[in-house]
Each structure stands twice: as structure tokens, then as C-alpha cells.
Design an enzyme around this catalytic site. Structure first.
Site, PDB file in Angstrom:
ATOM      1  N   ASP A  53      -9.169  -1.905  -0.694  1.00 47.09           N
ATOM      2  CA  ASP A  53     -10.000  -0.655   0.217  1.00 47.09           C
ATOM      3  C   ASP A  53     -10.494  -0.484   0.298  1.00 47.09           C
ATOM      4  O   ASP A  53     -11.745  -1.068  -0.253  1.00 47.09           O
ATOM      5  CB  ASP A  53      -8.665   0.601  -0.718  1.00 47.09           C
TER       6      ASP A  53
ATOM      7  N   HIS B   5     -10.799  -2.794  -5.343  1.00 45.28           N
ATOM      8  CA  HIS B   5     -11.324  -2.076  -3.767  1.00 45.28           C
ATOM      9  C   HIS B   5     -12.991  -3.396  -3.816  1.00 45.28           C
ATOM     10  O   HIS B   5     -13.013  -4.008  -5.040  1.00 45.28           O
ATOM     11  CB  HIS B   5     -11.948  -0.767  -4.526  1.00 45.28           C
TER      12      HIS B   5
END
Length: 227
Positions: free
Chosen positions: A37, A185
């Protein structure tokens, strides 16, 4: 306070309540999905790609439109690597705090940014992960109305608070199961450690016999189970 120990409990509570979200794949298949993400990031995303390419692993990336516009060449490198691409909103704003018009514009602006960078048409960009995993039934109703597919998670090691590479790896190894959907991430928060995490994590998961697939593959598995 770190909330990583609570995420598996939250997952077990929310999953049956929101069956139209993707929380994971077929529990009978030794497939897992690595997802990233908050990118693309000019430094961290290429580091992730280098590790994935070395192990010939395909992953899924949920992008912020503003980051795509800042690093279109990085976005194109991800797409050219055969990875799956989804939407994370134009900026990292909580979806329930946006009006329906603002939410629609956020997703469409992100689609335009990705299309400009990667030549991927909006109809191919339908997977959406809400920032921080925050959504409401009204959010999901809008996704359905606009023909988006909500993607959640089953393994969240809370890497964005940077508890340490070894801590993140151990959290994932403790929680991973057949069909797991793992969230990491490659953006500003957590991206500093993500390549080092993958260097340790991937060999161990491969040794355990897991096969890495994309979010789209997990959707297809669940569709097959429903037939």
C-alpha cells in the site's frame, strides 16, 4: 501502543459480516498474496521490485494517485513487471469521511493517473483497498454501485510504525495461513524497511511451500468456490 496483536481478532470478527470484501483466498490451497500500500515511491518501490524479480514473485500494489503522478516511471515499472494494480484513493484520506462525490472523484483521479502512467484503462482498475482499512456499509454499497471490488486483508504486521524488520517478519510467519492476504507498505511510512523484510520473509515462506499469487487470483479462487 501497537495494535498488531489485535488485527487477527478484528479480521475474524469483520470477515463474516462483510462477505463481499476480499479478505483472503481458498483455505485449501497453499496460495498467499503479498500486497503493498501507499506507493509508488521513488526509492522504496524499486527496492521491492528488485526482490520480487529475483524470486520471480508476482505481487499486488494499491496506489495513491498523487504518488503515481509524482513517480509515473516507477508505476510503469511495476506494471511492466506483471504485478497487479489496485486503488488506494488519490490521497490517504479515510473513505468514510469523504462525501460520495469526493470518494468517486478520488478513485477516478487515481484511475486517470494510473492510465496516464501505465496505459491501464479504468475498467481494468477495479480493486480498491480503503486507507487504514476503514470503511462502512455505505462505503461498500457505493463500491458495488460503481463496480469496484473491495480488498481487505488477513495478515497485517503493522509495518508502518516500524517495529523492526525481524518483528514484522515474525508477525507474518505467526499469522500466515493458506489463502492469506498480507499487507505491507512501500510508501513513506514503512517503506524504509520493506525490502529488508522481504529479503528475510520470502525465502522462509517459499521454504514452507507457499505459492505467491495476485489479488485477482484470490478473487478467481473464491468465484470458483462459489460455483
Amino acid at each position: 501502543m501497537q495494535f498488531a496483536p489485535l488485527f487477527p481478532l478484528v479480521y475474524r470478527i469483520l470477515q463474516p459480516s462483510f462477505p463481499n470484501c476480499l479478505w483472503g483466498g481458498d483455505g485449501n490451497k497453499k496460495n498467499i498474496a503479498l500486497t503493498f500500500d501507499d506507493g509508488p515511491h521513488p526509492q522504496y518501490t524499486p527496492q521491492v521490485l528488485a526482490v520480487l524479480n529475483r524470486y520471480k514473485i508476482t505481487a499486488s500494489f494499491f496506489w495513491l494517485g498523487v504518488c503515481v503522478n509524482r513517480s509515473p516511471h516507477i508505476a510503469k515499472a511495476v506494471k511492466d513487471g506483471g504485478h497487479w494494480i489496485g486503488l488506494h484513493g488519490y490521497e490517504h484520506h479515510s473513505f468514510p469521511l469523504l462525501s460520495p462525490t469526493e470518494l468517486k472523484q478520488s478513485l477516478e483521479k487515481t484511475q486517470v493517473a494510473i492510465d496516464n502512467a501505465c496505459d491501464l484503462k479504468p475498467e481494468l482498475l477495479r480493486d480498491v483497498r480503503p486507507p487504514n482499512g476503514f470503511f462502512t456499509p455505505a462505503t461498500l454499497k457505493l463500491f458495488q454501485q460503481w463496480n469496484y471490488r473491495p480488498v481487505m486483508w488477513s495478515v497485517v504486521p503493522e509495518d508502518w510504525v516500524r517495529p523492526g524488520v525481524n518483528v514484522v517478519v515474525q508477525r507474518i510467519l505467526q499469522q500466515v495461513r493458506n489463502g492469506s492476504l498480507i499487507v505491507l507498505h512501500d510508501g513513506v511510512f514503512g517503506g524504509q524497511d520493506v525490502a529488508a523484510t522481504l529479503e528475510i520473509l520470502i525465502p522462509q515462506l517459499l521454504q514452507q511451500g507457499y505459492e505467491f499469487v495476485t489479488v485477482d487470483s484470490l478473487w478467481n479462487q473464491l468465484t470458483s468456490l462459489g460455483n
